[in-house]
Design a protein around this motif. Sequence first.
Motif, PDB file in Angstrom:
ATOM      1  N   VAL A 269       0.533  -8.404   1.204  1.00  0.00           N
ATOM      2  CA  VAL A 269      -0.035  -8.218   1.821  1.00  0.00           C
ATOM      3  C   VAL A 269      -0.194  -8.321   3.450  1.00  0.00           C
ATOM      4  O   VAL A 269      -0.232  -7.523   4.256  1.00  0.00           O
ATOM      5  CB  VAL A 269      -1.308  -9.104   1.329  1.00  0.00           C
ATOM      6  CG1 VAL A 269      -2.478  -8.680   1.980  1.00  0.00           C
ATOM      7  CG2 VAL A 269      -1.261  -7.768  -0.519  1.00  0.00           C
ATOM      8  N   ILE A 270       0.349  -9.474   3.609  1.00  0.00           N
ATOM      9  CA  ILE A 270       0.474  -9.995   5.083  1.00  0.00           C
ATOM     10  C   ILE A 270       1.259  -8.899   5.642  1.00  0.00           C
ATOM     11  O   ILE A 270       1.484  -8.811   7.232  1.00  0.00           O
ATOM     12  CB  ILE A 270       0.923 -11.407   5.479  1.00  0.00           C
ATOM     13  CG1 ILE A 270      -0.484 -12.931   4.515  1.00  0.00           C
ATOM     14  CG2 ILE A 270       1.633 -11.793   6.678  1.00  0.00           C
ATOM     15  CD1 ILE A 270       0.447 -13.917   4.629  1.00  0.00           C
ATOM     16  N   ARG A 271       2.420  -8.686   5.332  1.00  0.00           N
ATOM     17  CA  ARG A 271       3.636  -7.963   6.076  1.00  0.00           C
ATOM     18  C   ARG A 271       2.724  -6.691   6.034  1.00  0.00           C
ATOM     19  O   ARG A 271       3.014  -5.971   7.005  1.00  0.00           O
ATOM     20  CB  ARG A 271       4.970  -7.852   5.286  1.00  0.00           C
ATOM     21  CG  ARG A 271       5.867  -6.487   5.501  1.00  0.00           C
ATOM     22  CD  ARG A 271       6.138  -6.567   6.891  1.00  0.00           C
ATOM     23  NE  ARG A 271       7.682  -5.949   6.901  1.00  0.00           N
ATOM     24  CZ  ARG A 271       8.359  -5.887   7.829  1.00  0.00           C
ATOM     25  NH1 ARG A 271       8.526  -7.167   8.402  1.00  0.00           N
ATOM     26  NH2 ARG A 271       9.612  -5.210   8.113  1.00  0.00           N
ATOM     27  N   GLU A 272       2.047  -5.985   5.393  1.00  0.00           N
ATOM     28  CA  GLU A 272       2.098  -4.548   5.361  1.00  0.00           C
ATOM     29  C   GLU A 272       0.804  -4.847   6.119  1.00  0.00           C
ATOM     30  O   GLU A 272       0.371  -3.867   7.290  1.00  0.00           O
ATOM     31  CB  GLU A 272       1.397  -4.183   3.766  1.00  0.00           C
ATOM     32  CG  GLU A 272       0.628  -2.821   4.442  1.00  0.00           C
ATOM     33  CD  GLU A 272       0.719  -1.898   2.468  1.00  0.00           C
ATOM     34  OE1 GLU A 272      -0.255  -0.773   3.122  1.00  0.00           O
ATOM     35  OE2 GLU A 272       0.784  -2.339   1.562  1.00  0.00           O
ATOM     36  N   SER A 273      -0.351  -5.125   6.151  1.00  0.00           N
ATOM     37  CA  SER A 273      -1.128  -5.539   6.997  1.00  0.00           C
ATOM     38  C   SER A 273      -0.645  -5.226   9.281  1.00  0.00           C
ATOM     39  O   SER A 273      -0.723  -5.426   9.277  1.00  0.00           O
ATOM     40  CB  SER A 273      -2.445  -6.550   7.400  1.00  0.00           C
ATOM     41  OG  SER A 273      -3.598  -7.123   8.460  1.00  0.00           O
TER      42      SER A 273
END
Length: 430
Positions: A362-366
């Motif tokens: 999720v952090i990577r995609e954000s």
Amino acid sequence: MKAAFYTLGCKVNQYETEYMAELLKSAGFEIVAPSEDANYYIINSCTVTATADQKTRQNVRKFKRKHPNSTIILTGCLPQAFPDKAKELNEADIILCNKNNSDILDLINQHNIQKSKIVKIEEHKNGDEFNKCSINRFSERIRAFVKIEDGCDRYCSYCIIPKSRGFVRSKEPEDLRKEVQALADNGIKEIVLVGINLSSYGKGKDYNIVDAVHICSENEKIKRVRLGSLEPDHITDDVINGLSKIEKFCPQFHISLQSGCDKTLKEMNRHYTAEEYKELCIKLRNSFKSATITTDVMVGFNNESDDDFNKSLDFVKEIAFEKVHVFPYSERKGTAASKKGDSVPKEEKERRASIMINETDVIRESYCRKLIGMKDIVLFENEISENIYQGYTKSYIPIRVKSEKDLIGKEIEVKITEFDSDSDVCFGLL
């Protein structure tokens, strides 16, 4: 004569495969893919986990089964750390180790004469010199891994690497300079400096990792210099200050964390606290524009409680790493941790790994979606399909664009237009 390499493990192993391939090519061998028929199959092994050992054994047996008349050669970290296990592999005709990689051609010639199994495994010893290995080319054409350090003396409780790689030793600066020149003359544009404990480069000498980056960046043909995995407590203020002044340096830092829980870090014999790691991340992001920080996180280490895991998870979310490699703890015989057992059930390790992966994805995609609309310079490396080229930003974000012109080896400004989470790739327009 044809030879094929099958490489397991880290970037150092990949470099050493390239080194051995050049030794064989200089003697007239043709290097082919491991899927092709060859006279020699060389398995360059990893032994960081029991699973890596299993893969090594499987491949040694697979190549012998498929090619019974070919010579099977086993080298790398498994024979170095566990020579007795290596000798049990009857399918291997020649067994050597990472210390003896430079002997591969001599051992092949010896085997051709005596027609019997050869085992040559020498232990690493304190005071060993850095093996004078060097390469002139790299299979990726544009980006080359260059090994400048070998060995580790940190003795993390879960890790077998000090046994498989020996003590810290470093490539001399002048040898590095010559190697970089040879690579640059053969089309390499980006150098990635790698080592078993890269941060220890120059230990006991009058040079350090900043000097290595300087040597690479001074070559006019080299466009970028990148570092492999680093240990947090070795990245001092002087190192940060030195690297920040090198224009060609890529501010992508892969800094091993393993856990964000101080109790677990202590049991792992890591040499820092979570707070010290956090302070380092703040310094790096303040010192380098567009810095990215990636890491490795282990879950399910022996005696890791739910509370310990949640502390680690919260820490990882707080740092907001741009990318995280998550893996469950695997007990490694011969390490200090193995003497204490493995108290976390496999199912629980997998559950924790799944939670950590989902949160970090999720952090990577954000992060990647925030790049949409921005422009960045991309060094293109390859054509992945017709007219679709892929390269990387200095922050090591993969970018793909469509072009009818050959972009390989060129640095071009790209506007990022899209992020595909399935392939973990951004797309852009020239």
